[in-house]
Scaffold this motif. Sequence first.
Motif, PDB file in Angstrom:
ATOM      1  N   ALA A   1       0.823  -1.209   0.000  1.00 50.61           N
ATOM      2  CA  ALA A   1       0.000   0.000   0.000  1.00 50.61           C
ATOM      3  C   ALA A   1       0.857   1.259   0.000  1.00 50.61           C
ATOM      4  O   ALA A   1       2.006   1.248   0.463  1.00 50.61           O
ATOM      5  CB  ALA A   1      -0.918  -0.004   1.232  1.00 50.61           C
ATOM      6  N   LYS A   2       0.274   2.349  -0.531  1.00 46.70           N
ATOM      7  CA  LYS A   2       0.923   3.656  -0.359  1.00 46.70           C
ATOM      8  C   LYS A   2       1.119   3.900   1.140  1.00 46.70           C
ATOM      9  O   LYS A   2       0.215   3.570   1.915  1.00 46.70           O
ATOM     10  CB  LYS A   2       0.036   4.773  -0.924  1.00 46.70           C
ATOM     11  N   PRO A   3       2.255   4.424   1.560  1.00 42.91           N
ATOM     12  CA  PRO A   3       3.361   5.020   0.793  1.00 42.91           C
ATOM     13  C   PRO A   3       4.535   4.084   0.514  1.00 42.91           C
ATOM     14  O   PRO A   3       5.622   4.549   0.179  1.00 42.91           O
ATOM     15  CB  PRO A   3       3.810   6.142   1.739  1.00 42.91           C
ATOM     16  N   ASP A   4       4.357   2.791   0.634  1.00 42.74           N
ATOM     17  CA  ASP A   4       5.437   1.830   0.400  1.00 42.74           C
ATOM     18  C   ASP A   4       5.998   2.009  -1.012  1.00 42.74           C
ATOM     19  O   ASP A   4       5.251   2.045  -1.994  1.00 42.74           O
ATOM     20  CB  ASP A   4       4.880   0.403   0.569  1.00 42.74           C
ATOM     21  N   HIS A   5       7.327   2.097  -1.122  1.00 42.93           N
ATOM     22  CA  HIS A   5       7.942   2.316  -2.432  1.00 42.93           C
ATOM     23  C   HIS A   5       7.646   1.181  -3.394  1.00 42.93           C
ATOM     24  O   HIS A   5       7.635   1.373  -4.623  1.00 42.93           O
ATOM     25  CB  HIS A   5       9.459   2.504  -2.291  1.00 42.93           C
ATOM     26  N   ARG A   6       7.351  -0.025  -2.857  1.00 45.24           N
ATOM     27  CA  ARG A   6       7.028  -1.150  -3.737  1.00 45.24           C
ATOM     28  C   ARG A   6       5.719  -0.935  -4.460  1.00 45.24           C
ATOM     29  O   ARG A   6       5.529  -1.434  -5.579  1.00 45.24           O
ATOM     30  CB  ARG A   6       6.993  -2.449  -2.912  1.00 45.24           C
ATOM     31  N   PHE A   7       4.809  -0.176  -3.864  1.00 41.18           N
ATOM     32  CA  PHE A   7       3.577   0.167  -4.568  1.00 41.18           C
ATOM     33  C   PHE A   7       3.883   1.046  -5.778  1.00 41.18           C
ATOM     34  O   PHE A   7       3.298   0.869  -6.856  1.00 41.18           O
ATOM     35  CB  PHE A   7       2.602   0.884  -3.634  1.00 41.18           C
ATOM     36  N   PHE A   8       4.795   1.982  -5.624  1.00 40.46           N
ATOM     37  CA  PHE A   8       5.125   2.885  -6.727  1.00 40.46           C
ATOM     38  C   PHE A   8       5.973   2.191  -7.782  1.00 40.46           C
ATOM     39  O   PHE A   8       5.848   2.491  -8.979  1.00 40.46           O
ATOM     40  CB  PHE A   8       5.783   4.148  -6.178  1.00 40.46           C
ATOM     41  N   ASP A   9       6.828   1.257  -7.369  1.00 40.68           N
ATOM     42  CA  ASP A   9       7.536   0.419  -8.347  1.00 40.68           C
ATOM     43  C   ASP A   9       6.529  -0.313  -9.232  1.00 40.68           C
ATOM     44  O   ASP A   9       6.670  -0.380 -10.464  1.00 40.68           O
ATOM     45  CB  ASP A   9       8.411  -0.626  -7.633  1.00 40.68           C
ATOM     46  N   TYR A  10       5.522  -0.873  -8.586  1.00 39.46           N
ATOM     47  CA  TYR A  10       4.458  -1.591  -9.296  1.00 39.46           C
ATOM     48  C   TYR A  10       3.687  -0.651 -10.225  1.00 39.46           C
ATOM     49  O   TYR A  10       3.402  -0.986 -11.385  1.00 39.46           O
ATOM     50  CB  TYR A  10       3.520  -2.215  -8.264  1.00 39.46           C
ATOM     51  N   THR A  11       3.371   0.534  -9.727  1.00 41.54           N
ATOM     52  CA  THR A  11       2.577   1.495 -10.482  1.00 41.54           C
ATOM     53  C   THR A  11       3.256   1.918 -11.770  1.00 41.54           C
ATOM     54  O   THR A  11       2.646   1.897 -12.851  1.00 41.54           O
ATOM     55  CB  THR A  11       2.290   2.741  -9.624  1.00 41.54           C
ATOM     56  N   VAL A  12       4.508   2.325 -11.683  1.00 43.50           N
ATOM     57  CA  VAL A  12       5.158   2.888 -12.870  1.00 43.50           C
ATOM     58  C   VAL A  12       5.412   1.830 -13.930  1.00 43.50           C
ATOM     59  O   VAL A  12       5.578   2.170 -15.116  1.00 43.50           O
ATOM     60  CB  VAL A  12       6.452   3.641 -12.498  1.00 43.50           C
ATOM     61  N   ARG A  13       5.430   0.556 -13.553  1.00 42.92           N
ATOM     62  CA  ARG A  13       5.551  -0.501 -14.563  1.00 42.92           C
ATOM     63  C   ARG A  13       4.288  -0.603 -15.419  1.00 42.92           C
ATOM     64  O   ARG A  13       4.319  -1.190 -16.506  1.00 42.92           O
ATOM     65  CB  ARG A  13       5.854  -1.846 -13.897  1.00 42.92           C
ATOM     66  N   MET A  14       3.181  -0.035 -14.937  1.00 42.08           N
ATOM     67  CA  MET A  14       1.938  -0.060 -15.703  1.00 42.08           C
ATOM     68  C   MET A  14       1.877   1.064 -16.735  1.00 42.08           C
ATOM     69  O   MET A  14       1.038   1.045 -17.638  1.00 42.08           O
ATOM     70  CB  MET A  14       0.735   0.054 -14.752  1.00 42.08           C
ATOM     71  N   ALA A  15       2.739   2.043 -16.591  1.00 43.06           N
ATOM     72  CA  ALA A  15       2.720   3.205 -17.486  1.00 43.06           C
ATOM     73  C   ALA A  15       3.393   2.873 -18.816  1.00 43.06           C
ATOM     74  O   ALA A  15       4.245   1.987 -18.898  1.00 43.06           O
ATOM     75  CB  ALA A  15       3.423   4.377 -16.818  1.00 43.06           C
TER      76      ALA A  15
END
Length: 233
Positions: free
Chosen positions: A154-168
């Motif tokens: 979950a946010k703010p865990d950096h692993r959530f953002f790693d996952y997110t930007v791979r979708m872009a």
Amino acid sequence: MKHRLFLFDLDDTLLDFKASEHLSFERTMRELGLATLPDDLFGRYQGFNLALWKAFEQGTVSKDFLKVERFRQTFAASGLDLDPQAASRLYLESLADTVVLVDGAQQLCETLAGIGEVGIITNGVEQIQHRRIAAAQLHVHLSFVATSEACGHAKPDHRFFDYTVRMARAFSHAETVIVGDRLDADILGANRFGIESCWFNPGRVVNASEARPTCEVAHLNEVVPALRAMAGA
């Protein structure tokens, strides 16, 4: 404008979750047979709900546990003999039918989708969030929806953002910005991931946290000018 990837929080940024939450809670209680709601019932629920969401974001409880436990605690504290499992199911079903857009949300997403790529980042329940996005007609402007449920973090865990930007379609730290109302999830998450952020702060509350937004706005129609100012253009 230098940004090409715009990551939006959903609840209380694009959708007025507080309004939907209240409507859904009242509908749920009435469907459970509670004709008259005690004055403090919703406020009590909000307290338990907030504490459980914080625990979820810290990784100490699961989302499935949270969904039922917030009602169990509310009913126990209020002396109500109601089924928390049924309450959870009815409440989540109702959320998709009580969507309220934040003023300016549609226009902002449309504008930014014409400039780059718009994605949603949410810790909310995946199935319900997709239904709410569709009901609000926001999906036509989006490239993707990243949920903590699908990610496992979950946010703010950096692993959530790693996952997110791979979708872009494309990602660079310099061209990505998060727009959200939560300092502890959206803005702190951006800080830790090394990207810029725009704090949506309609209540103009004072930031007493460790999170440091790149810019701050009180209305969604201020977002585009603020992002342009960040780029010096």
